[in-house]
Write a protein that holds these residues in place. Sequence first.
Motif, PDB file in Angstrom:
ATOM      1  N   GLU A 167       6.772  -0.097  -2.261  1.00 30.05           N
ATOM      2  CA  GLU A 167       5.875   0.600  -3.129  1.00 30.05           C
ATOM      3  C   GLU A 167       4.538   0.557  -2.741  1.00 30.05           C
ATOM      4  O   GLU A 167       3.586   1.300  -2.716  1.00 30.05           O
ATOM      5  CB  GLU A 167       6.282   0.720  -4.615  1.00 30.05           C
ATOM      6  CG  GLU A 167       5.433   1.567  -5.502  1.00 30.05           C
ATOM      7  CD  GLU A 167       5.870   1.497  -6.845  1.00 30.05           C
ATOM      8  OE1 GLU A 167       5.236   2.116  -7.841  1.00 30.05           O
ATOM      9  OE2 GLU A 167       6.928   0.705  -7.135  1.00 30.05           O
ATOM     10  N   ILE A 168       4.028  -0.732  -2.813  1.00 31.81           N
ATOM     11  CA  ILE A 168       2.564  -1.270  -2.789  1.00 31.81           C
ATOM     12  C   ILE A 168       2.259  -1.008  -1.085  1.00 31.81           C
ATOM     13  O   ILE A 168       0.978  -0.670  -1.080  1.00 31.81           O
ATOM     14  CB  ILE A 168       2.265  -2.582  -3.186  1.00 31.81           C
ATOM     15  CG1 ILE A 168       3.234  -3.697  -2.113  1.00 31.81           C
ATOM     16  CG2 ILE A 168       2.732  -3.059  -4.447  1.00 31.81           C
ATOM     17  CD1 ILE A 168       2.874  -5.084  -2.340  1.00 31.81           C
ATOM     18  N   ALA A 169       2.968  -0.944  -0.391  1.00 29.07           N
ATOM     19  CA  ALA A 169       2.613  -0.674   1.189  1.00 29.07           C
ATOM     20  C   ALA A 169       2.425   0.913   1.308  1.00 29.07           C
ATOM     21  O   ALA A 169       1.581   1.430   1.896  1.00 29.07           O
ATOM     22  CB  ALA A 169       3.643  -1.117   2.088  1.00 29.07           C
ATOM     23  N   ARG A 170       3.221   1.821   0.524  1.00 31.77           N
ATOM     24  CA  ARG A 170       2.774   3.207   0.485  1.00 31.77           C
ATOM     25  C   ARG A 170       1.630   3.488  -0.120  1.00 31.77           C
ATOM     26  O   ARG A 170       0.821   4.405   0.247  1.00 31.77           O
ATOM     27  CB  ARG A 170       4.055   4.065  -0.519  1.00 31.77           C
ATOM     28  CG  ARG A 170       5.324   3.909   0.381  1.00 31.77           C
ATOM     29  CD  ARG A 170       6.412   4.825  -0.059  1.00 31.77           C
ATOM     30  NE  ARG A 170       6.627   4.757  -1.563  1.00 31.77           N
ATOM     31  CZ  ARG A 170       7.311   3.984  -1.956  1.00 31.77           C
ATOM     32  NH1 ARG A 170       8.232   3.345  -1.513  1.00 31.77           N
ATOM     33  NH2 ARG A 170       7.759   3.968  -3.378  1.00 31.77           N
ATOM     34  N   LYS A 171       1.231   2.734  -1.214  1.00 31.24           N
ATOM     35  CA  LYS A 171      -0.070   2.992  -1.805  1.00 31.24           C
ATOM     36  C   LYS A 171      -1.425   2.706  -0.731  1.00 31.24           C
ATOM     37  O   LYS A 171      -2.290   3.358  -0.622  1.00 31.24           O
ATOM     38  CB  LYS A 171      -0.226   2.090  -3.190  1.00 31.24           C
ATOM     39  CG  LYS A 171       0.312   2.426  -4.117  1.00 31.24           C
ATOM     40  CD  LYS A 171       0.099   1.607  -5.493  1.00 31.24           C
ATOM     41  CE  LYS A 171       0.987   1.993  -6.389  1.00 31.24           C
ATOM     42  NZ  LYS A 171       0.812   1.163  -7.766  1.00 31.24           N
ATOM     43  N   ALA A 172      -1.124   1.721   0.049  1.00 30.54           N
ATOM     44  CA  ALA A 172      -1.984   1.183   1.118  1.00 30.54           C
ATOM     45  C   ALA A 172      -2.118   2.127   2.160  1.00 30.54           C
ATOM     46  O   ALA A 172      -3.192   2.556   2.679  1.00 30.54           O
ATOM     47  CB  ALA A 172      -1.449  -0.173   1.770  1.00 30.54           C
ATOM     48  N   ILE A 173      -0.933   2.727   2.445  1.00 30.06           N
ATOM     49  CA  ILE A 173      -0.683   4.109   3.524  1.00 30.06           C
ATOM     50  C   ILE A 173      -1.666   5.189   2.866  1.00 30.06           C
ATOM     51  O   ILE A 173      -2.622   5.718   3.724  1.00 30.06           O
ATOM     52  CB  ILE A 173       0.579   4.571   3.876  1.00 30.06           C
ATOM     53  CG1 ILE A 173       1.489   3.446   4.571  1.00 30.06           C
ATOM     54  CG2 ILE A 173       0.533   5.713   4.250  1.00 30.06           C
ATOM     55  CD1 ILE A 173       2.886   3.853   4.539  1.00 30.06           C
ATOM     56  N   ALA A 174      -1.681   5.531   1.786  1.00 23.87           N
ATOM     57  CA  ALA A 174      -2.282   6.741   1.205  1.00 23.87           C
ATOM     58  C   ALA A 174      -3.805   6.137   0.934  1.00 23.87           C
ATOM     59  O   ALA A 174      -4.619   7.307   1.392  1.00 23.87           O
ATOM     60  CB  ALA A 174      -2.052   6.918  -0.381  1.00 23.87           C
TER      61      ALA A 174
END
Length: 334
Positions: A167-174
């Motif tokens: 989940e935190i990596a998806r925020k980094a992608i965004a």
Amino acid sequence: MKTIDVIGIGNALVDQEFEVSEDFLAKHHLEKGMMALIEEDDQNKLIAELSTMGELKKQCGGGSAANSLVAFAQFGGSAFYCCKVANDEAGDFYQRDLEHVGIQTNLTSQDNDGTTGRCLVMVTPDAERTMRTHLGITADLSTNELHPDAIAAAKYLYIEGYLITSEIARKAIAEAKRIARENDTKIVMTCSDPAMVKYFRDGIDEILDGGVDLMFCNKEEAELLTGETDPHAAAQRLLNCASTVAITLGKEGALIADAERQIHIPGVPVQAVDTNGAGDMFAGAMLYGITQDMQLEQAGRLASLAAAELVTEFGARLSKERQQQLLEKLLSYA
């Protein structure tokens, strides 16, 4: 002014590769051809058992996006990698490995306790790879590992599909996508593995939200994404979310499509022993061709040549010398 060709964001893993039988996969209930996450203790048990059956074939720095950027850099492109490693021997090895091929990283100022991630790669006699990954500290990759100035300075942002499990990596992608769009940095994504599409489809859709400039996937991933068994039909569907789509087809080569045309890139006949990293090599080589202003067909031919060469040996990377020979071979055709 763009001073970096490609900046990548992805997992930092040390790959360990073994040869296994079909029976071994069945015994341990391992889904062939797929990557799955695993706890460190379970991974260590598998490695211990494998070590009693045969030798470790290869150990090297890994991670899908990292493999692509190493290929890209060894062809001659300028690259930057955003990732996360621990303050351990594997982390030091990983950082040196990237620096050795000229890739800039965000790692110089990091001070992280924990364990650097590791990927166990099991290769069956048909050259298919099955992976069990303990992410270690790379599971905590976040916006802290991004380098906004480097994203703004890059021509392309390359996003690894494996990151969607976090989940935190998806925020980094965004956040990385936001910075890219504000600075005219083109966005590229790779699905990385059929398991990502099969089990984490919402994460793939998040990356594709708003569209990307270039998308890499294999035939199975394209079918899972679109429901189309014909690669040409799948490519046409995928153009709704990507300006250019590259679908790898194994020994049949690849299909590259944009709004104007679909190009079939012939496969290169070889005796495959290990398909681990073939898609990563294809992406890195094609990205190099594109950043050097090659036409799509020529960039695809370089990618096909490089991926075919890679599968003739164990491991997810080629030497710089062999890559340069492939580039010279391609340019001699022109």
